[in-house]
Design a protein around this motif. Structure first.
Motif, short mmCIF file in Angstrom:
data_model
loop_
_atom_site.label_atom_id
_atom_site.label_comp_id
_atom_site.label_asym_id
_atom_site.label_seq_id
_atom_site.Cartn_x
_atom_site.Cartn_y
_atom_site.Cartn_z
N THR A 124 -1.50 5.48 -6.60
CA THR A 124 -2.93 5.26 -6.35
C THR A 124 -3.36 3.95 -7.01
OG1 THR A 124 -3.15 7.66 -6.59
CG2 THR A 124 -5.18 6.38 -6.58
N SER A 125 -3.99 3.08 -6.22
CA SER A 125 -4.49 1.83 -6.82
C SER A 125 -5.80 2.13 -7.53
CB SER A 125 -4.72 0.78 -5.74
OG SER A 125 -5.87 1.11 -4.98
N HIS A 126 -6.27 1.17 -8.31
CA HIS A 126 -7.52 1.40 -9.02
C HIS A 126 -8.68 1.63 -8.04
CE1 HIS A 126 -10.62 1.46 -11.91
NE2 HIS A 126 -11.18 0.38 -11.42
N ASP A 173 -8.46 2.86 -5.03
CA ASP A 173 -8.27 4.20 -4.45
C ASP A 173 -8.81 5.26 -5.41
OD1 ASP A 173 -6.90 3.05 -2.31
OD2 ASP A 173 -4.93 3.36 -3.23
N ILE A 219 0.47 3.99 -1.44
CA ILE A 219 -0.29 5.23 -1.51
C ILE A 219 -0.34 5.94 -0.15
CG2 ILE A 219 -2.51 4.04 -1.14
CD1 ILE A 219 -1.99 7.13 -3.36
N THR A 266 -0.96 -0.34 -10.02
CA THR A 266 -0.52 0.56 -8.96
C THR A 266 0.98 0.82 -9.11
OG1 THR A 266 -2.15 -0.46 -7.54
CG2 THR A 266 -0.47 0.87 -6.45
N LYS A 290 0.80 -1.22 0.00
CA LYS A 290 0.00 0.00 0.00
C LYS A 290 0.84 1.29 0.00
CE LYS A 290 -3.61 -2.19 2.76
NZ LYS A 290 -4.19 -2.11 4.10
#
Lengths: 650, 244
Positions: free
Chosen positions: B17-19, B21, A21, B57, A19
């Motif tokens: 940023t993931s999809h 997110d 982000i 990501t 993660k």
């Protein structure tokens, strides 16, 4: 001298961690300022993972209050997970803020918000990664002031070696006063170095600087006294109270993260403080008196907060939200305004009475029904009198059945285990109560399609509460009672199937108890546990009871005490408690009397509706209860047409 | 119901940023910008948003696409500006057109990627690329939801070359940096840029010292000439609306 971003180095590590982000910032509401254009710079830390820390109200409020000052810069930093910690150490990347990825060691203040004691080991990791000496005595004028706040700072003694100062109570005004002191000291050319700055902070009488106080011990290990070691600091340090919440309508621009976090909602605190008097509840004791935010301010904050953030959920937060003097009008007004939208409104876990069902009904008018949670806390009528949670079994069953009759299919019930004077039977009573709830619910609704969840955790006695003298129950006893309760619930298979059961083991709570009521000697345990690799104490997959027990066994005997001495030992009336020199406003004699009342199952009313019972807070802090009703209504929303272009704060 | 197709970018730090997110942030942006989004029917209505295949990501993109359904007609240029302002800088809405027919997915069968390999000599990279192109098949492995699986990364690659811009990367002026232009067709299982990089390791033992920086430059229909046509072209009636 300007400070550059560590992002280019960090960026190389991010593809290798989970993660990523959470480490890049970029939230709506985040503020990035020019370093050189500011004079006082704060790094605010919530010492847990980003997903838990980002939504924290306290940090968001202080972040906004500080950044509204033109010459002040505030950025945020959170605990990094062990995968990134290892890579950062290897690559020499320091603890950074997520806003502009500046190194934490470059700031004037590192302000840590300790909602619980379970963030202590994460503080050590952050200091270590930041390149800030772990112990206050080794820091120089080059290092930030390490400042603790939050509820745990009402007894910061276990971390006294690691912090430079602690603030007790509300932070809104405190951070501005501290900023003023630092601004002046820097403008004068930092006279007297770090000690002079700490002295100026200590002289406010509301900032505790542990190094200016000495602790003497008796031969048996108890504290003899805690006294200032210099003439110009106060004997007792007093908590802060921010009055008139309408003058502090924060957060106005809530932080909206890209990463998934534990709460994705606009939270508005509808009042602060609580005088229900639950004897286990530290929050209710240390945040007195009750100060309501008016219905019109709440309405305005919700409107602007939703428009700014785009959140679709609103939480009306406080320690007991149904007690707001205008909660009925507030709920119906908000429900009316958001009736044709997808906005859901919720109250946190509430006290047990039918009024709460009415409120929840109102809030779910647009079909967005949120869960219902009640907290009877104790299973038997007797134990509820001990903890001063005034609700009868009849009330509870009637309330839950009303919820079922109004269409709720599932209800959550919160309890505690290991309360003072508790017997096996008090806990087993929870199971019988849950059976009764399901039985009555089935009759009232004519369906078997109803459920309840019993959630139970171990009680931890906290400083500044009537239970601050109490002995903790041993983890084996707790775990045994939790097992017996499970059997009791499942003793009737038909009813048991409708009851969910969630519990927390006794072991982590015992360590929380050590950290809550510990004194300066517990600092050695924290340091040792951290040296052994302890991190993220609030996460069961990272918490190691064995490691803490070992750390305690290796460090405490040198002081003639042990883990039991701090946890399962009942204190006597005249024992000097480690936090006696820290003034929450509560009169120690009143707390003791309330502790005695608890043992005789004598209940204490709420001072909002009955005469003052002299807990001591208002006269000693020069505060008063601030409650409505104001008689005002929510302002009507002005309809908007067309697309909106929200302003950026970047 | 008006349908609008959008092209957006994931830039700089926000490429992490993931999809999921992005999807949450986009729904909040719709509310912030007061877009009259249409909802699905049913017990839990969902906003009408459909995404074309999203970049992984950590991979930047100049060419992500999605389509939204609206309850009321809006001007695409105004919508683009309002949504762009409602998202964090780094998540940028570049273009908006009213959808005509068909689906976005029908207009997309290939992507162009930019691969930056700091610390890798352009010549070393060129040799590895040549070895990759010369191979009939390049088997690579990746963890999928079904467990570790092995598949060919070669056949989906239609263009692969080290560009002339190769040289110093932006951050560390002294170090070499190979820059690669890559076109991959959409196949099943999907071949992603990191699979092609794994392929370079398989055929030539190329191990970049730091993670490669990857950006999707274009997505769309692959022409026989090897160009990629923007999937919004088909919807555009001559005039360019908004965007770049």
């Amino acid at each position: 001298m300007s400070v550059s971003s560590v992002f280019p180095q960090l960026e190389q590590l991010l593809p290798r961690v989970s993660k990523p982000i959470q480490y890049v910032g970029g939230e709506l509401g985040a503020v990035v300022k020019d370093w050189d254009a500011t004079t006082v710079r704060w790094a605010l830390m919530y010492p847990d993972a980003y997903e838990v820390g980002l939504p924290n109200q306290g940090v968001q409020i202080l972040y906004e209050v500080l950044n509204e000052q033109p010459d002040v810069l505030a950025e945020r930093t959170y605990a990094v997970w062990p995968d990134l910690e290892a890579l950062m150490k290897e690559a020499g990347v320091p603890q950074f803020t997520v806003d502009a990825h500046r190194p934490v060691h470059a700031f004037d203040v590192l302000g840590l918000s300790f909602a619980t004691e379970l963030g202590y080991t994460n503080m050590l990791s952050a200091l270590d990664l930041a390149g800030i000496p772990l112990e206050s005595q080794h820091r120089t004028v080059e290092h930030p002031i390490v400042l603790a706040g939050g509820h745990a700072s009402f007894n910061p003694e276990p971390i006294a070696d690691f912090i430079d100062a602690a603030v007790l109570g509300d932070g809104e005004e405190a951070v501005l006063e501290i900023t003023g002191i630092i601004r002046e000291w820097k403008a004068e050319g930092c006279p007297g170095g770090r000690d002079e700055l700490l002295l100026r902070l200590a002289r406010t009488e509301s900032i505790y600087v542990p190094r200016f106080y000495d602790v003497d011990y008796l031969p048996d290990g108890r504290i003899q006294r805690v006294v200032p070691n210099r003439p110009d600091v106060p004997f007792r340090v007093h908590k802060r109270t921010t009055m008139d919440l309408d003058a502090w309508p924060y957060p106005k621009k809530p932080l909206v993260p890209l990463a998934e976090t534990v709460h994705e909602r606009y939270a508005v605190e509808i009042f602060r403080g609580c005088t229900r008097g639950c004897r286990f509840c530290q929050a209710g004791m240390i945040t007195r008196p009750v100060r309501e935010r008016s219905i019109t301010t709440v309405g305005q904050m919700v409107k602007e907060g939703l428009e700014f953030s785009g959140f679709s959920e609103v939480g009306l937060l406080s320690l007991s939200s149904a007690d707001h003097s205008e909660i009925g009008d507030m709920c119906s007004g908000l429900a009316e305004q958001y009736a044709d939208t997808n906005v859901s409104l919720s109250l946190p876990s509430t006290r047990v009475d039918a009024f709460n069902i009415d409120l929840a009904q109102e809030l779910s008018r647009n079909g967005r029904r949120t869960g219902l949670t009640f907290a009877p806390e104790g299973g038997s009528e007797r134990i509820r009198k001990v903890i001063n949670k005034m609700v009868t079994e009849e009330d509870l069953i009637r309330t839950v059945v009303t919820a079922y009759s109004n269409g709720w299919r599932s209800v959550k019930l919160y309890f505690m285990c290991g309360l003072p004077t508790e017997t096996d039977d008090d806990v087993l009573q929870i199971g019988r109560m849950a059976h009764e709830v399901i039985r009555a619910g089935r009759i009232a609704t004519g369906t078997k399609d109803i459920k309840c969840t019993v959630s139970i955790g171990a009680f931890v006695p906290k400083p500044h509460t009537p239970f601050q003298w109490a002995a903790m129950e041993r983890p084996e006893v707790i775990d045994n009672r939790l097992r017996m309760l499970k059997q009791e619930i499942n003793s009737d298979r038909s009813l048991g199937r409708a009851i969910g059961y969630r519990y927390h083991d006794g072991e982590p709570s015992l360590i929380e108890g050590l950290l809550s009521r510990g004194d300066r000697r517990v600092g050695a345990v924290i340091r040792r546990a951290w040296d052994k690799g302890q991190r993220f104490d609030g996460w069961s997959e990272h918490f190691s009871y064995a490691r803490w027990v070992e750390a305690a066994a290796e460090t405490l005997p040198a002081f003639g005490v042990d883990l039991d001495w701090f946890t399962t030992r009942e204190r006597e009336q005249l024992e000097v408690l480690p936090w006696d020199h820290l003034d929450s406003g509560l009169d120690k004699d009143w707390l003791w009397q309330d502790w005695q009342d608890s043992k005789t199952e004598f209940e204490q009313d709420d001072c909002r509706w009955t005469p003052c019972f002299d807990c001591g807070v208002c006269p000693s802090m020069d505060t008063e209860i601030q409650i409505g009703p104001t008689g005002k209504k929510l302002l009507p929303l002005t309809p908007t047409n067309g697309l909106r272009s929200p302003a950026h704060t970047h | 119901m008006q349908r609008i197709r959008l092209r957006y970018a994931k830039r700089g730090p926000l490429r992490f940023t993931s999809h999921r997110d992005f999807a949450r942030a986009f729904e909040r942006a719709l509310r912030r910008a007061a877009v009259p989004i249409a909802y699905s029917q049913g017990f839990t209505p969902h906003p009408k948003i459909s995404y074309a295949s999203a970049a992984p990501t950590g991979v930047g993109s100049e060419a992500e696409y999605l389509e939204i359904g609206l309850q009321a007609e809006v001007d695409p240029a105004e919508l683009r500006a309002a949504l762009d302002a409602a998202l964090s800088p780094g998540l940028d809405i570049l273009d908006a057109v009213v959808a005509r027919e068909g689906s976005l997915a029908d207009q997309i069968n290939a992507s162009r990627w930019l691969l930056e390999l700091p610390g890798v000599e352009p010549r070393t990279a060129a040799e590895a690329v040549a070895a990759f192109l010369a191979a009939e098949e390049v088997l690579v492995e990746r963890m999928t939801k079904q467990g570790r699986r092995s598949f060919d990364a070669r056949s989906a690659v239609t263009f692969f070359a080290v560009t002339k811009q190769s040289g110093a990367p932006s951050e560390a002026a002294a170090a070499p940096c190979a820059i690669i232009d890559l076109v991959v067709r959409q196949v099943t299982p999907a071949v992603r840029p990191d699979d092609v990089l794994s392929g370079l390791r398989v055929v030539a033992g190329l191990e970049p010292p730091v993670p490669a920086r990857v950006t999707r430059l274009a997505q769309g229909t692959l022409t026989p000439q090897g160009e990629i046509v923007d999937p919004l072209e088909a919807d555009r009636e001559g005039a360019t609306i908004g965007g770049l």
